[in-house]
Design a protein around this motif. Structure first.
Motif, PDB file in Angstrom:
ATOM      1  N   ASP A  10       0.823  -1.201   0.000  1.00  0.00           N
ATOM      2  CA  ASP A  10       0.000   0.000   0.000  1.00  0.00           C
ATOM      3  C   ASP A  10       0.858   1.252   0.000  1.00  0.00           C
ATOM      4  OD1 ASP A  10      -2.234  -1.564   0.008  1.00  0.00           O
ATOM      5  OD2 ASP A  10      -2.707  -1.259   2.141  1.00  0.00           O
ATOM      6  N   LYS A  11       1.991   1.222   0.686  1.00  0.00           N
ATOM      7  CA  LYS A  11       2.851   2.400   0.778  1.00  0.00           C
ATOM      8  C   LYS A  11       3.308   2.845  -0.601  1.00  0.00           C
ATOM      9  CE  LYS A  11       4.866   1.379   5.253  1.00  0.00           C
ATOM     10  NZ  LYS A  11       6.110   0.992   5.920  1.00  0.00           N
ATOM     11  N   ALA A  12       3.649   1.896  -1.446  1.00  0.00           N
ATOM     12  CA  ALA A  12       4.165   2.229  -2.763  1.00  0.00           C
ATOM     13  C   ALA A  12       3.081   2.828  -3.646  1.00  0.00           C
ATOM     14  CB  ALA A  12       4.748   0.982  -3.416  1.00  0.00           C
ATOM     15  N   SER A  13       1.820   2.427  -3.431  1.00  0.00           N
ATOM     16  CA  SER A  13       0.747   2.891  -4.298  1.00  0.00           C
ATOM     17  C   SER A  13       0.114   4.198  -3.818  1.00  0.00           C
ATOM     18  CB  SER A  13      -0.319   1.805  -4.417  1.00  0.00           C
ATOM     19  OG  SER A  13      -0.908   1.588  -3.154  1.00  0.00           O
ATOM     20  N   LYS A  14       0.443   4.664  -2.640  1.00  0.00           N
ATOM     21  CA  LYS A  14      -0.163   5.879  -2.106  1.00  0.00           C
ATOM     22  C   LYS A  14       0.648   7.093  -2.509  1.00  0.00           C
ATOM     23  CE  LYS A  14      -2.542   3.746   1.712  1.00  0.00           C
ATOM     24  NZ  LYS A  14      -2.752   3.689   3.116  1.00  0.00           N
ATOM     25  N   GLY A  15      -0.030   8.231  -2.567  1.00  0.00           N
ATOM     26  CA  GLY A  15       0.621   9.456  -2.998  1.00  0.00           C
ATOM     27  C   GLY A  15       1.309  10.201  -1.876  1.00  0.00           C
ATOM     28  N   PRO A  16       1.722  11.426  -2.175  1.00  0.00           N
ATOM     29  CA  PRO A  16       2.443  12.245  -1.198  1.00  0.00           C
ATOM     30  C   PRO A  16       1.617  12.544   0.054  1.00  0.00           C
ATOM     31  CG  PRO A  16       2.540  13.226  -3.390  1.00  0.00           C
ATOM     32  CD  PRO A  16       1.635  12.050  -3.476  1.00  0.00           C
ATOM     33  N   ALA A  17       0.305  12.690  -0.102  1.00  0.00           N
ATOM     34  CA  ALA A  17      -0.537  12.984   1.066  1.00  0.00           C
ATOM     35  C   ALA A  17      -0.510  11.825   2.055  1.00  0.00           C
ATOM     36  CB  ALA A  17      -1.965  13.267   0.629  1.00  0.00           C
ATOM     37  N   ALA A  18      -0.555  10.609   1.532  1.00  0.00           N
ATOM     38  CA  ALA A  18      -0.522   9.436   2.410  1.00  0.00           C
ATOM     39  C   ALA A  18       0.836   9.323   3.094  1.00  0.00           C
ATOM     40  CB  ALA A  18      -0.824   8.174   1.619  1.00  0.00           C
ATOM     41  N   ARG A  19       1.907   9.601   2.344  1.00  0.00           N
ATOM     42  CA  ARG A  19       3.243   9.539   2.944  1.00  0.00           C
ATOM     43  C   ARG A  19       3.403  10.616   4.008  1.00  0.00           C
ATOM     44  NH1 ARG A  19       4.608   8.238  -2.437  1.00  0.00           N
ATOM     45  NH2 ARG A  19       5.201  10.388  -2.919  1.00  0.00           N
ATOM     46  N   ALA A  20       2.857  11.815   3.753  1.00  0.00           N
ATOM     47  CA  ALA A  20       2.929  12.893   4.744  1.00  0.00           C
ATOM     48  C   ALA A  20       2.134  12.515   5.992  1.00  0.00           C
ATOM     49  CB  ALA A  20       2.399  14.201   4.151  1.00  0.00           C
ATOM     50  N   GLY A  21       0.973  11.901   5.790  1.00  0.00           N
ATOM     51  CA  GLY A  21       0.169  11.451   6.931  1.00  0.00           C
ATOM     52  C   GLY A  21       0.885  10.397   7.741  1.00  0.00           C
ATOM     53  N   LYS A  22       1.546   9.467   7.052  1.00  0.00           N
ATOM     54  CA  LYS A  22       2.319   8.430   7.746  1.00  0.00           C
ATOM     55  C   LYS A  22       3.472   9.049   8.513  1.00  0.00           C
ATOM     56  CE  LYS A  22       4.382   4.042   7.768  1.00  0.00           C
ATOM     57  NZ  LYS A  22       4.688   4.141   9.173  1.00  0.00           N
ATOM     58  N   LEU A  23       4.168  10.016   7.884  1.00  0.00           N
ATOM     59  CA  LEU A  23       5.283  10.693   8.544  1.00  0.00           C
ATOM     60  C   LEU A  23       4.791  11.416   9.795  1.00  0.00           C
ATOM     61  CD1 LEU A  23       8.258  11.560   8.587  1.00  0.00           C
ATOM     62  CD2 LEU A  23       7.597  13.527   7.183  1.00  0.00           C
ATOM     63  N   PHE A  24       3.660  12.135   9.659  1.00  0.00           N
ATOM     64  CA  PHE A  24       3.105  12.829  10.828  1.00  0.00           C
ATOM     65  C   PHE A  24       2.739  11.833  11.923  1.00  0.00           C
ATOM     66  CE2 PHE A  24      -0.609  14.269  13.262  1.00  0.00           C
ATOM     67  CZ  PHE A  24      -0.035  15.348  13.901  1.00  0.00           C
ATOM     68  N   GLY A  25       2.125  10.712  11.540  1.00  0.00           N
ATOM     69  CA  GLY A  25       1.754   9.699  12.524  1.00  0.00           C
ATOM     70  C   GLY A  25       2.965   9.142  13.247  1.00  0.00           C
ATOM     71  N   ASP A  26       4.026   8.880  12.493  1.00  0.00           N
ATOM     72  CA  ASP A  26       5.254   8.364  13.117  1.00  0.00           C
ATOM     73  C   ASP A  26       5.859   9.383  14.079  1.00  0.00           C
ATOM     74  OD1 ASP A  26       4.961   6.035  11.687  1.00  0.00           O
ATOM     75  OD2 ASP A  26       6.464   6.559  10.159  1.00  0.00           O
ATOM     76  N   ILE A  27       5.935  10.642  13.634  1.00  0.00           N
ATOM     77  CA  ILE A  27       6.487  11.700  14.492  1.00  0.00           C
ATOM     78  C   ILE A  27       5.602  11.888  15.726  1.00  0.00           C
ATOM     79  CG2 ILE A  27       6.945  14.181  14.641  1.00  0.00           C
ATOM     80  CD1 ILE A  27       7.817  14.024  11.671  1.00  0.00           C
ATOM     81  N   ALA A  28       4.293  11.891  15.520  1.00  0.00           N
ATOM     82  CA  ALA A  28       3.359  12.065  16.636  1.00  0.00           C
ATOM     83  C   ALA A  28       3.506  10.927  17.639  1.00  0.00           C
ATOM     84  CB  ALA A  28       1.926  12.151  16.117  1.00  0.00           C
ATOM     85  N   ASN A  29       3.647   9.695  17.141  1.00  0.00           N
ATOM     86  CA  ASN A  29       3.824   8.546  18.042  1.00  0.00           C
ATOM     87  C   ASN A  29       5.077   8.702  18.887  1.00  0.00           C
ATOM     88  OD1 ASN A  29       1.586   7.011  17.434  1.00  0.00           O
ATOM     89  ND2 ASN A  29       2.586   5.917  15.776  1.00  0.00           N
ATOM     90  N   ARG A  30       6.182   8.977  18.231  1.00  0.00           N
ATOM     91  CA  ARG A  30       7.453   9.092  18.966  1.00  0.00           C
ATOM     92  C   ARG A  30       7.412  10.259  19.953  1.00  0.00           C
ATOM     93  NH1 ARG A  30      10.209   8.827  13.740  1.00  0.00           N
ATOM     94  NH2 ARG A  30      10.120   6.664  13.130  1.00  0.00           N
ATOM     95  N   THR A  31       6.877  11.387  19.504  1.00  0.00           N
ATOM     96  CA  THR A  31       6.833  12.572  20.361  1.00  0.00           C
ATOM     97  C   THR A  31       5.914  12.349  21.560  1.00  0.00           C
ATOM     98  OG1 THR A  31       7.215  13.942  18.413  1.00  0.00           O
ATOM     99  CG2 THR A  31       6.458  15.062  20.394  1.00  0.00           C
ATOM    100  N   SER A  32       4.751  11.750  21.325  1.00  0.00           N
ATOM    101  CA  SER A  32       3.827  11.538  22.452  1.00  0.00           C
ATOM    102  C   SER A  32       4.408  10.528  23.437  1.00  0.00           C
ATOM    103  CB  SER A  32       2.452  11.099  21.952  1.00  0.00           C
ATOM    104  OG  SER A  32       2.513   9.861  21.297  1.00  0.00           O
TER     105      SER A  32
END
Length: 159
Positions: A10-32
């Motif tokens: 799924d990661k390969a087929s998703k666009g920049p918005a999905a990658r940005a959302g994943k990046l935000f989710g990862d950063i949010a997880n680590r930060t929280s």
């Protein structure tokens, strides 16, 4: 195909918005996770103590006060989004788990997905559930009362 394989595909087929959302989710997880640690609290408390100690050095100036006000405002502003992200994720995960429990149990499957209803619709369902619970409790009390009377009658007959 496993869940991990699906996610990678799924990661390969998703666009920049999905990658940005994943990046935000990862950063949010680590930060929280980091924000909830004791060390983070100690660091924040140390910053406030150092700021307070430097008050006399800077003659309690407006700039001195502005530094802590601006810093705390920025941190608070950013933490609101991180907390909301964490709560949304946790809430969604809990909802999926509850839906699965409802689906595999003997309870009403009609409750699956009710989180999407309006507040008025949820209040109506809650009221109906409360009325049903009261009726069940009254029924249980009636059965218990009948049970006690039957025991007393049986005791009188056997005496």
């Amino acid at each position: 195909m496993s869940v991990t394989t699906k996610r990678r595909g799924d990661k390969a087929s998703k666009g920049p918005a999905a990658r940005a959302g994943k990046l935000f989710g990862d950063i949010a997880n680590r930060t929280s996770q980091a924000a909830g640690r004791a060390l983070t609290f100690v660091i924040a408390a140390a910053v406030v103590i150092i700021w307070a100690i430097t008050g006399p050095i800077f003659h309690y100036s407006d700039t001195w006060q502005l530094v802590i006000n601006t810093g705390t405002t920025i941190v608070t502003f950013l933490m609101v989004f991180l907390i909301q992200n964490s709560q949304n994720r946790d809430s969604a995960a809990i909802q999926v788990k509850l839906d699965e429990l409802v689906r595999v149990s003997a309870v009403h499957n009609s409750f699956v997905g009710i989180e999407h209803l309006t507040d008025d619709e949820l209040d109506e369902i809650r009221s109906k559930c409360e009325v049903r619970a009261k009726a069940e409790k009254a029924g249980e009390q009636t059965v218990e009362s009948a049970r006690k009377k039957a025991r007393r009658a049986a005791d009188l007959v056997t005496e």
